[in-house]
Motif scaffolding. Structure first.
Motif, short mmCIF file in Angstrom:
data_model
loop_
_atom_site.label_atom_id
_atom_site.label_comp_id
_atom_site.label_asym_id
_atom_site.label_seq_id
_atom_site.Cartn_x
_atom_site.Cartn_y
_atom_site.Cartn_z
N SER A 74 -16.82 9.76 -17.77
CA SER A 74 -15.84 8.74 -17.39
C SER A 74 -14.65 8.64 -18.34
CB SER A 74 -16.54 7.38 -17.32
OG SER A 74 -16.91 6.94 -18.62
N GLY A 75 -14.54 9.56 -19.28
CA GLY A 75 -13.51 9.47 -20.30
C GLY A 75 -12.11 9.25 -19.74
N ASP A 76 -11.67 10.09 -18.82
CA ASP A 76 -10.32 9.97 -18.26
C ASP A 76 -10.16 8.69 -17.44
OD1 ASP A 76 -9.65 12.37 -19.39
OD2 ASP A 76 -9.94 13.56 -17.58
N LEU A 77 -11.25 8.25 -16.80
CA LEU A 77 -11.17 7.05 -15.97
C LEU A 77 -11.01 5.78 -16.80
CD1 LEU A 77 -14.01 7.86 -13.40
CD2 LEU A 77 -11.55 8.13 -13.08
N ARG A 78 -11.45 5.81 -18.03
CA ARG A 78 -11.36 4.64 -18.89
C ARG A 78 -9.96 4.46 -19.48
NH1 ARG A 78 -16.47 2.54 -20.19
NH2 ARG A 78 -18.20 3.86 -19.49
N GLU A 79 -9.14 5.51 -19.38
CA GLU A 79 -7.76 5.40 -19.84
C GLU A 79 -6.97 4.51 -18.89
OE1 GLU A 79 -6.70 6.70 -22.65
OE2 GLU A 79 -8.57 7.77 -23.09
N GLU A 80 -5.88 3.96 -19.39
CA GLU A 80 -5.05 3.09 -18.56
C GLU A 80 -4.55 3.84 -17.32
OE1 GLU A 80 -1.01 0.31 -18.90
OE2 GLU A 80 -1.92 1.17 -20.70
N SER A 81 -4.25 5.12 -17.49
CA SER A 81 -3.74 5.92 -16.37
C SER A 81 -4.80 6.17 -15.31
CB SER A 81 -3.22 7.27 -16.89
OG SER A 81 -4.25 7.98 -17.55
N GLY A 82 -6.08 5.91 -15.63
CA GLY A 82 -7.15 6.18 -14.68
C GLY A 82 -7.67 4.96 -13.95
N GLN A 83 -7.05 3.81 -14.18
CA GLN A 83 -7.58 2.57 -13.61
C GLN A 83 -7.49 2.53 -12.08
OE1 GLN A 83 -9.28 0.07 -15.52
NE2 GLN A 83 -9.20 1.98 -16.72
N ASP A 84 -6.39 2.98 -11.53
CA ASP A 84 -6.27 3.00 -10.06
C ASP A 84 -7.31 3.92 -9.44
OD1 ASP A 84 -4.21 1.21 -10.12
OD2 ASP A 84 -2.61 2.71 -9.93
N THR A 85 -7.49 5.07 -10.07
CA THR A 85 -8.50 6.02 -9.58
C THR A 85 -9.89 5.41 -9.66
OG1 THR A 85 -7.15 7.89 -10.31
CG2 THR A 85 -9.47 8.33 -9.88
N LEU A 86 -10.17 4.73 -10.75
CA LEU A 86 -11.48 4.11 -10.94
C LEU A 86 -11.76 3.06 -9.88
CD1 LEU A 86 -14.07 3.65 -12.51
CD2 LEU A 86 -12.76 2.24 -14.12
N ARG A 87 -10.75 2.25 -9.56
CA ARG A 87 -10.93 1.24 -8.51
C ARG A 87 -11.18 1.90 -7.16
NH1 ARG A 87 -7.26 -1.70 -11.83
NH2 ARG A 87 -5.46 -0.64 -10.93
N ARG A 88 -10.48 2.99 -6.89
CA ARG A 88 -10.70 3.70 -5.61
C ARG A 88 -12.10 4.29 -5.54
NH1 ARG A 88 -9.52 5.69 -1.04
NH2 ARG A 88 -9.43 7.91 -0.51
N ILE A 89 -12.57 4.84 -6.63
CA ILE A 89 -13.93 5.40 -6.66
C ILE A 89 -14.95 4.30 -6.41
CG2 ILE A 89 -15.66 6.46 -8.16
CD1 ILE A 89 -13.26 7.81 -9.64
N THR A 90 -14.78 3.18 -7.05
CA THR A 90 -15.71 2.06 -6.88
C THR A 90 -15.73 1.59 -5.43
OG1 THR A 90 -15.29 1.36 -9.17
CG2 THR A 90 -16.31 -0.26 -7.69
N ASP A 91 -14.56 1.49 -4.81
CA ASP A 91 -14.50 1.08 -3.40
C ASP A 91 -15.20 2.11 -2.51
OD1 ASP A 91 -13.09 -1.19 -4.06
OD2 ASP A 91 -11.12 -0.35 -3.57
N LEU A 92 -14.99 3.39 -2.78
CA LEU A 92 -15.61 4.44 -1.98
C LEU A 92 -17.13 4.42 -2.10
CD1 LEU A 92 -13.18 7.43 -2.60
CD2 LEU A 92 -13.85 6.57 -0.35
#
Length: 300
Positions: A74-92
Motif C-alpha cells: 500500500s506504499g504508493d496508496l498512502r501518499e497524498e497523490s494516491g488518495q483518490d485511487t485508494l478511495r476508488r479501490i475501497t468503493d470497488l
C-alpha cells in the motif's frame, strides 16, 4: 489432509477478485491506470483483487494462522497523490462484496482495505502454510482488454497442495484450432486443483463443472502450440522455427498471462513454447536435442 475448506475459500476469493476485475476492465478509465515506483503498469484492480483475496481467506479460515505472499503493497496508496485511487479501490471492494448477496462482511473502511493489501507482505518459507497470490497476472493484457488471470495457491510445509486460476476473459469453449467444435460464447473460467484429486474447470458463475485433461494429440502435425502474446517475452521467430521442425501446421495461439496454462490443461493446445531473447547456450542445446529426438522418433 483433504484441504476441502481451503479450496472452497480459495475459489470464493478468486471469484470475488475476478468479478471486481471484470467490472474495472469493462469500464476502464484512464485514471484507473497508474505507475508504481518501478514504472510497471498497475491498475486499481490489482490492489482491489489482492484486498478481496486477503479479506476472504482470512474470513473463511478464521482458525488458521494467515500468511499471504502477494505482489502489491500500500506504499504508493498512502501518499497524498494516491488518495483518490485508494478511495476508488475501497468503493470497488465494497461494491463487489455487496453484489455477492448475503455475506458476513460489514462495510469496509479505507484502513480496512490498506490492512488487507498489506497482509500480502509475508515472506513465506518452507515451514507452515503460506498462500501465494498474483492479483492480476498479465497486467498489460488486462489494460489492453485481453486475457489475464488471478492466480492463487497454497503451500503447506513447502509443497504446493492446491491452486486456483481465475480467467475472467477465457471462453468456456476451447480456443485455438479446436474452437470450431463448440458454439458457446460464454466467457469466464475458474480452474482449480488440489493434491491427488486432478484438475477441474468451473464456469466463473458456478453453473458448470467438469474435470479436465491435457491434450492426447501425439502427432505434431495435428498439434497446436501456444506462445506469449508479447513478443518481448519470448522469441516468436525461434518458436516458429521449432514448430516448423516439429511439423506443426496450425498457426500459433498467442495468449497473455497464466490463462494459457488453464487452456493447455483442458487440451486446447498440445505445446507451449517460451524462449527468452537472451537464450543461453545450454538452453539452446537442450532445445536442439529435443528437435533431434522428435525428428528421429518420427522416422521410427
Amino acid at each position: 489432509m483433504s484441504y476441502d475448506k481451503e479450496l472452497a475459500a480459495a475459489k470464493k476469493a478468486a471469484t470475488l477478485a475476478a468479478h471486481l476485475c471484470q467490472k474495472v476492465q469493462k469500464a476502464l478509465l484512464q485514471s484507473d491506470v497508474h505507475s508504481k515506483s518501478d514504472k510497471s503498469p498497475v491498475t486499481v484492480a490489482n490492489y482491489g483483487s489482492q484486498a478481496l483475496v486477503s479479506l476472504t481467506l482470512e474470513r473463511e479460515l478464521p482458525s488458521q494462522q494467515f500468511s499471504l505472499v502477494a505482489e502489491e503493497d500500500s506504499g504508493d496508496l498512502r501518499e497524498e497523490s494516491g488518495q483518490d485511487t485508494l478511495r476508488r479501490i475501497t468503493d470497488l471492494v465494497n461494491d463487489t462484496i455487496a453484489n455477492e448477496g448475503p455475506h458476513s462482511f460489514s462495510i469496509l473502511t479505507i484502513d480496512d482495505v490498506l490492512k488487507a493489501i498489506d497482509s500480502g507482505k509475508s515472506e513465506g518459507g518452507s515451514i507452515g502454510r503460506h498462500w501465494v497470490l498474483d492479483p492480476i497476472d498479465g497486467t498489460k493484457g488486462f489494460v489492453r482488454g485481453d486475457q489475464y488471470a488471478i492466480a492463487l495457491a497454497l503451500l503447506d510445509e513447502g509443497k504446493v497442495v492446491l491452486g486456483v486460476l481465475a480467467c475472467p476473459n477465457l471462453p468456456l469453449a476451447t480456443i485455438g484450432h479446436n474452437e470450431q467444435h463448440s458454439s458457446s460464447n460464454e466467457v469466464g473460467c475458474l480452474f482449480f486443483a488440489k493434491v491427488g484429486d486432478g484438475t477441474y474447470l468451473q464456469a466463473l458463475d458456478g453453473s458448470t463443472q467438469t474435470k479436465v485433461n491435457v491434450s492426447a494429440v501425439d502427432n505434431p502435425e495435428e498439434a497446436s502450440f501456444f506462445e506469449s502474446y508479447e513478443a518481448a517475452h519470448s522469441s516468436h521467430d525461434l518458436s516458429s522455427t521449432i514448430a516448423e521442425k516439429l511439423g506443426v501446421k496450425a498457426p500459433p495461439v498467442r495468449i497473455d498471462s497464466q490463462a494459457k496454462y488453464g487452456a493447455l490443461s483442458r487440451g486446447d493446445g498440445a505445446i507451449y513454447l517460451n524462449f527468452p531473447h537472451k537464450i543461453s547456450v545450454r538452453t539452446l542445446y537442450f532445445s536442439l536435442t529435443l528437435l533431434f529426438y522428435f525428428d528421429f522418433s518420427m522416422l521410427e
